[in-house]
Design an enzyme around this catalytic site. Structure first.
Site, PDB file in Angstrom:
ATOM      1  N   ASP A   1     -14.586  57.919 -35.285  1.00 45.49           N
ATOM      2  CA  ASP A   1     -15.825  57.799 -36.058  1.00 45.49           C
ATOM      3  C   ASP A   1     -16.370  56.370 -35.976  1.00 45.49           C
ATOM      4  O   ASP A   1     -15.605  55.409 -36.094  1.00 45.49           O
ATOM      5  CB  ASP A   1     -15.494  58.163 -37.514  1.00 45.49           C
ATOM      6  CG  ASP A   1     -16.732  58.406 -38.348  1.00 45.49           C
ATOM      7  OD1 ASP A   1     -17.547  59.262 -37.955  1.00 45.49           O
ATOM      8  OD2 ASP A   1     -16.876  57.758 -39.410  1.00 45.49           O
TER       9      ASP A   1
ATOM     10  N   GLU B   1     -17.309  57.682 -30.946  1.00 43.28           N
ATOM     11  CA  GLU B   1     -18.690  57.860 -31.417  1.00 43.28           C
ATOM     12  C   GLU B   1     -19.320  56.474 -31.428  1.00 43.28           C
ATOM     13  O   GLU B   1     -19.060  55.663 -32.326  1.00 43.28           O
ATOM     14  CB  GLU B   1     -18.726  58.464 -32.827  1.00 43.28           C
ATOM     15  CG  GLU B   1     -20.152  58.796 -33.244  1.00 43.28           C
ATOM     16  CD  GLU B   1     -20.407  58.749 -34.750  1.00 43.28           C
ATOM     17  OE1 GLU B   1     -21.394  59.352 -35.185  1.00 43.28           O
ATOM     18  OE2 GLU B   1     -19.656  58.088 -35.498  1.00 43.28           O
TER      19      GLU B   1
END
Ligand code: GLC
Length: 492
Positions: free
Chosen positions: A189, A248
């Site tokens: 993330d 990401e």
């Protein structure tokens, strides 16, 4: 031997929504295990599970209060082990989401001495001008402790301080915990944000100028972040079975992503450049070409749990064509649950919206709930669902689409079966069209507003719409290569 992830189709499961096994209105791990045959038949290679760890749910799991357990809402560690074993037995790999930029404010590291976080003494004014991605300032004052703490997202998501070696040690252990259980890798993330500018200098341009990207922030994407991924890569490489790291990294300019994909860092990163494009042939082609030029390996993404569904962005017909475009491109592809059903963004009433973006901007930004509505499995929609499903989704259910050869689902299943290999070579084409060849096929996408001539004699492998002798506007077709000559229209 090519590593499995080089051509894999990954299917993103938003755990809170995907499949509810106990009727409480929330998806759960046993629900996913039950639906593995569906995913096998769809033809994907791997699943990515969004965070299922204990969490107060301020950002629906992206606020983790314990990295090495399962939230009771979603099941138990035994349920996880069973899901993993069943997925592997079904031939599906499993990657899990790791959230290293921030924890939940309920994490014991934060309720405890807070030494692992970015904090600043309370001096009467905010430490700097950094804004939160979810609206408002990135700092919250803790009056009791007489200090500010940093949160690039919601105040319930305090940012960790990766200048502290203890944080590195902690995450090594967390990664090992899941690697030892047998996961095939991690989706990281906000991977570009972990290390912040230690000087906490003001941003010259503190307000987002592009949507959904971090170009404007100087405080992140720091050189030290790459040391973390070198360490993690050494760690994952010490395990057997080609474990993969997927970052990401949210830049629209892919040259900013390339350094993360150096041979000793991450294997993959999401390439969000198609997410930023309108339904426009020149823009899409430019985006494909610049991604291929910038990156050693390119992934393709049209949807995820943070962006508006393509049926709503492009239109329903165009979304079918976009599926054929996406699945003809070379390299790993990420599909988001419900994309294969052609689900649209749901226009939810404000009172049911839950996204912190909606709450923190007082409704000015609608947020992401509209793409997170649980997908419909059966014509009879469930009595409970944490976000309400539109009644029209009965006809879009898996049950209904499995009985219809012309459904979105049928199109995706067929495309996944026929997915080509080989390099992408553009062919000359009429204006407003995208025409490229891979080894087995030629993909023709009509992005213009007019029907387009099709090459004669080329066998059609798959089409997004019924074809006459023309390719309708907003339609796409896969033709068998080689020998397909495009004769219609002016060359570009
Ligand atoms: C990522 C996630 C998003 C989440 C944010 C904060 O962008 O995809 O859903 O809100 O990080 O963790």
């Amino acid at each position: 031997m090519r590593e499995w992830w080089r051509d894999a189709v990954f299917y993103e499961i938003y755990v809170r929504s995907f499949a509810d096994s106990n009727g409480d209105g929330f998806g759960d791990l046993p629900g996913i295990t039950q639906r593995l045959p569906y995913l096998r038949d769809l033809g994907v290679d791997a699943i990515w599970l969004t965070p299922f760890y204990p969490s107060p749910g301020a950002d629906h799991g992206y606020d983790v209060s314990d990295y090495v357990d399962v939230d009771p809402l979603f099941g138990t560690l035994d349920d996880f082990d069973e899901l993993l074993a069943s997925a592997h037995a079904t031939g599906l790999r499993v990657i899990v989401d790791i959230v290293p930029n921030h924890t939940s404010s309920a994490h014991v590291w934060f309720t405890g001495d807070r030494s692992r976080y970015v904090t600043a003494p309370a001096t009467g004014s905010l430490p700097n001008n950094w804004p939160s991605n979810f609206g408002g300032p990135a700092w919250t004052l803790d009056a009791e402790r007489d200090e500010y703490y940093l949160h690039l997202f919601a105040p319930q998501q305090p940012d960790l301080d990766w200048h502290n070696p203890q944080v590195h040690t902690d995450f090594d252990e967390i990664l090992r915990f899941w690697l030892d259980r047998g996961v095939d890798g991690f989706r990281i993330d906000v991977a570009h944000a972990l290390v912040k500018d230690a000087a906490l200098a003001d941003e010259p341009e503190p307000f987002p100028v592009t949507r959904f990207s971090s170009e404007w922030r100087n405080a992140i994407d720091r050189p030290e972040v790459h040391d973390i991924y070198r360490d993690w890569r050494r760690l994952t490489d010490s395990y057997d079975g080609e474990r993969v790291l997927v970052g990401e990294i949210v830049f629209s300019d892919q040259t900013r992503v390339a350094p993360y994909l150096r041979p000793d860092e991450l294997q993959l990163a999401f390439n969000f450049s198609l997410v930023f494009q309108d339904w426009n042939a020149d823009a899409i082609r430019e985006s494909i070409d610049s991604s291929l030029a910038a990156l050693p390996i390119v992934t393709w993404v049209l949807e995820n749990h943070d962006v508006t569904r393509i049926v709503t962005r492009f239109g329903e017909r165009e979304a079918r064509a976009a599926a054929l475009l996406l699945l003809a491109l070379p390299g790993p592809v990420f599909l988001y649950q419900g994309q294969e059903l052609g689900l649209e963004e749901v226009d939810l009433p404000d009172e049911v919206r839950q996204d912190p973006i909606f709450k923190r901007t007082r409704g000015e930004r609608k947020g992401r709930d509209g793409c997170r509505v649980p997908p419909p499995w059966t014509r009879a929609l469930p009595a409970r669902s944490w976000l309400p499903q539109p009644a029209t989704w009965s006809a879009k259910s898996v049950e209904a689409q499995l009985e219809d050869d012309t459904s979105f689902l049928a199109l995706h299943r067929r495309a996944l079966e026929l997915r080509p290999s080989g390099k992408l070579r553009w062919r000359s084409s009429p204006h407003g069209a995208l025409v490229f060849e891979r080894d087995e096929l030629v993909c023709v996408v009509n992005v213009s507003a007019e029907p387009m001539g099709l090459p004669k004699l080329a066998p059609v492998l798959l089409a997004s719409e019924p074809l006459g002798d023309k390719l309708p506007a907003g339609a796409a077709v896969w033709l068998r290569a080689p020998g397909v000559e495009h004769r219609a229209g002016p060359e570009q």
